[in-house]
Scaffold this active site. Structure first.
Site, PDB file in Angstrom:
ATOM      1  N   ASP A  55     -24.082  66.171 -67.794  1.00 50.22           N
ATOM      2  CA  ASP A  55     -23.758  67.539 -68.226  1.00 50.22           C
ATOM      3  C   ASP A  55     -23.381  68.438 -67.051  1.00 50.22           C
ATOM      4  O   ASP A  55     -23.326  69.655 -67.180  1.00 50.22           O
ATOM      5  CB  ASP A  55     -24.938  68.149 -69.000  1.00 50.22           C
ATOM      6  CG  ASP A  55     -26.210  68.230 -68.162  1.00 50.22           C
ATOM      7  OD1 ASP A  55     -26.183  67.865 -66.960  1.00 50.22           O
ATOM      8  OD2 ASP A  55     -27.243  68.679 -68.698  1.00 50.22           O
ATOM      9  N   ASP A  81     -35.563  68.015 -56.009  1.00 49.37           N
ATOM     10  CA  ASP A  81     -36.251  68.455 -57.210  1.00 49.37           C
ATOM     11  C   ASP A  81     -37.477  67.591 -57.476  1.00 49.37           C
ATOM     12  O   ASP A  81     -37.683  66.562 -56.813  1.00 49.37           O
ATOM     13  CB  ASP A  81     -35.288  68.429 -58.408  1.00 49.37           C
ATOM     14  CG  ASP A  81     -34.453  67.149 -58.463  1.00 49.37           C
ATOM     15  OD1 ASP A  81     -34.826  66.157 -57.818  1.00 49.37           O
ATOM     16  OD2 ASP A  81     -33.424  67.147 -59.147  1.00 49.37           O
ATOM     17  N   GLU A 128     -29.602  72.821 -64.734  1.00 50.94           N
ATOM     18  CA  GLU A 128     -28.955  72.516 -66.009  1.00 50.94           C
ATOM     19  C   GLU A 128     -27.896  73.577 -66.336  1.00 50.94           C
ATOM     20  O   GLU A 128     -27.890  74.659 -65.737  1.00 50.94           O
ATOM     21  CB  GLU A 128     -30.021  72.489 -67.111  1.00 50.94           C
ATOM     22  CG  GLU A 128     -31.090  71.406 -66.935  1.00 50.94           C
ATOM     23  CD  GLU A 128     -30.607  70.005 -67.275  1.00 50.94           C
ATOM     24  OE1 GLU A 128     -29.400  69.734 -67.160  1.00 50.94           O
ATOM     25  OE2 GLU A 128     -31.459  69.180 -67.646  1.00 50.94           O
ATOM     26  N   HIS A 173     -25.039  68.815 -64.185  1.00 53.74           N
ATOM     27  CA  HIS A 173     -26.102  69.406 -63.365  1.00 53.74           C
ATOM     28  C   HIS A 173     -26.163  68.753 -61.991  1.00 53.74           C
ATOM     29  O   HIS A 173     -25.800  67.589 -61.822  1.00 53.74           O
ATOM     30  CB  HIS A 173     -27.466  69.378 -64.073  1.00 53.74           C
ATOM     31  CG  HIS A 173     -28.126  68.044 -64.179  1.00 53.74           C
ATOM     32  ND1 HIS A 173     -28.386  67.421 -65.382  1.00 53.74           N
ATOM     33  CD2 HIS A 173     -28.639  67.209 -63.240  1.00 53.74           C
ATOM     34  CE1 HIS A 173     -29.008  66.285 -65.168  1.00 53.74           C
ATOM     35  NE2 HIS A 173     -29.174  66.118 -63.878  1.00 53.74           N
TER      36      HIS A 173
HETATM   37  C1  GLP Z   1     -31.406  63.463 -62.248  1.00 54.07           C
HETATM   38  C2  GLP Z   1     -31.594  64.053 -60.852  1.00 54.07           C
HETATM   39  C3  GLP Z   1     -30.263  64.425 -60.232  1.00 54.07           C
HETATM   40  C4  GLP Z   1     -29.292  63.265 -60.378  1.00 54.07           C
HETATM   41  C5  GLP Z   1     -29.071  62.969 -61.845  1.00 54.07           C
HETATM   42  C6  GLP Z   1     -28.066  61.855 -62.079  1.00 54.07           C
HETATM   43  O1  GLP Z   1     -31.281  64.417 -63.223  1.00 54.07           O
HETATM   44  N1  GLP Z   1     -32.441  65.210 -60.868  1.00 54.07           N
HETATM   45  O2  GLP Z   1     -30.465  64.750 -58.867  1.00 54.07           O
HETATM   46  O3  GLP Z   1     -28.073  63.587 -59.762  1.00 54.07           O
HETATM   47  O4  GLP Z   1     -30.313  62.571 -62.376  1.00 54.07           O
HETATM   48  O5  GLP Z   1     -28.719  60.623 -61.999  1.00 54.07           O
HETATM   49  P1  GLP Z   1     -27.991  59.225 -61.865  1.00 54.07           P
HETATM   50  O6  GLP Z   1     -27.454  59.188 -60.482  1.00 54.07           O
HETATM   51  O7  GLP Z   1     -29.060  58.219 -62.079  1.00 54.07           O
HETATM   52  O8  GLP Z   1     -26.931  59.196 -62.890  1.00 54.07           O
END
Ligand code: GLP
Length: 261
Positions: free
Chosen positions: A136, A67, A143, A138
């Protein structure tokens, strides 16, 4: 779906790195799917360590990120293509021309999303997708409410995700972009092996829903229940709401060593 409960983030990083190294060993031109966020960092650090020790080469590989924020300036340090270069691809022998992400600065967004899907397909599809998970539920930036059949497209970030990610923007919520381009849930489902890593109490509810909840757009990661080869690597805190934790532990302990993940 296989759930592996491990003592800490480092153990998760080692097991995830094992999968990537084994893949590159049998298929040096493998296509990797890379996630940003803090969860995969121990995996990336372990891969860099093994690369520096001469145990793995990425020279023939290709990588696609999940992304990208929309509208961040090309040189903004939080553009995910820069983030992944700092965290992994710039630290190993992977040429930058072999690393791609959705174009968050495209004038024609639908065309850029279609081009990204085509690029992944032209590369032969993703062999191994590393995933984190949002609080959440995702994955990528899909989302809650995302179509389970979605492909790469523009999405509006939830307030929760922007709050979660504000730490990367000097704790300034207003500095966090409101939109992103993300691989869709169907895009992620096309990867041949999905390795999802999650640590900490904050992910416990999302991990429970991913593995044990109803498949629902309300918890987008739950779509992975339909994928034939998913490995979920979690620490004790992220596993703390799993109803079948005892069974997952027994299963992993009793697994024949030849089986792998
Ligand atoms: C962002 C990214 C996701 C990732 C999520 C969780 O939203 N787009 O790909 O999985 O964060 O991040 P973290 O691993 O820092 O908790």
């Amino acid at each position: 779906m296989e759930i592996v409960i491990l003592p800490d983030a480092e153990a998760i990083g080692r097991l995830a790195a094992d999968q990537i190294c084994a893949l590159l060993d049998r298929k040096p031109d493998a296509v990797l799917g890379l996630a940003t966020g803090s969860s995969p960092l121990p995996t990336y650090d372990e891969l860099v360590r093994r690369h520096d020790a001469g145990q793995v080469s990425f020279a023939g590989a290709r990588a696609f990120t999940l992304d990208e924020y929309v509208g961040l300036a090309a040189d903004h340090p939080e553009r995910y293509l820069h983030v992944i270069e700092r965290e992994l691809t710039g630290r190993v022998d992977l040429d930058p021309s072999r690393v791609a992400g959705p174009d968050g600065l495209a004038a024609d967004v639908p065309a850029a999303c279609a081009a990204y899907e085509q690029a992944i397909a032209d590369a032969g599809g993703v062999d191994l997708q590393i995933l984190g998970i949002g609080t959440d539920g995702h994955i990528g930036f899909n989302e809650p409410g995302s179509s389970l059949a979605s492909r790469t497209r523009i999405k509006t970030l939830t307030r929760q995700t922007r709050l979660d990610n504000a730490r990367f923007f000097g704790d300034d919520l207003e500095a966090v972009p409101t939109h992103c381009l993300t691989q869709g849930l169907a895009t992620i489902m096309s990867a041949r092996h999905v390795v999802l890593v999650a640590t900490g109490q904050g992910k416990a509810q999302a991990v429970h829903q991913l593995a044990e909840g109803a498949v629902s757009a309300m918890w987008p990661a739950s779509v992975l229940q339909h994928h034939p080869h998913v490995s979920v690597l979690v620490d004790e805190a992220a596993a703390s709401r799993l109803q079948l934790a005892g069974y997952y532990r027994e299963t992993y302990l009793a697994k024949p060593s030849w089986q792998g993940l």
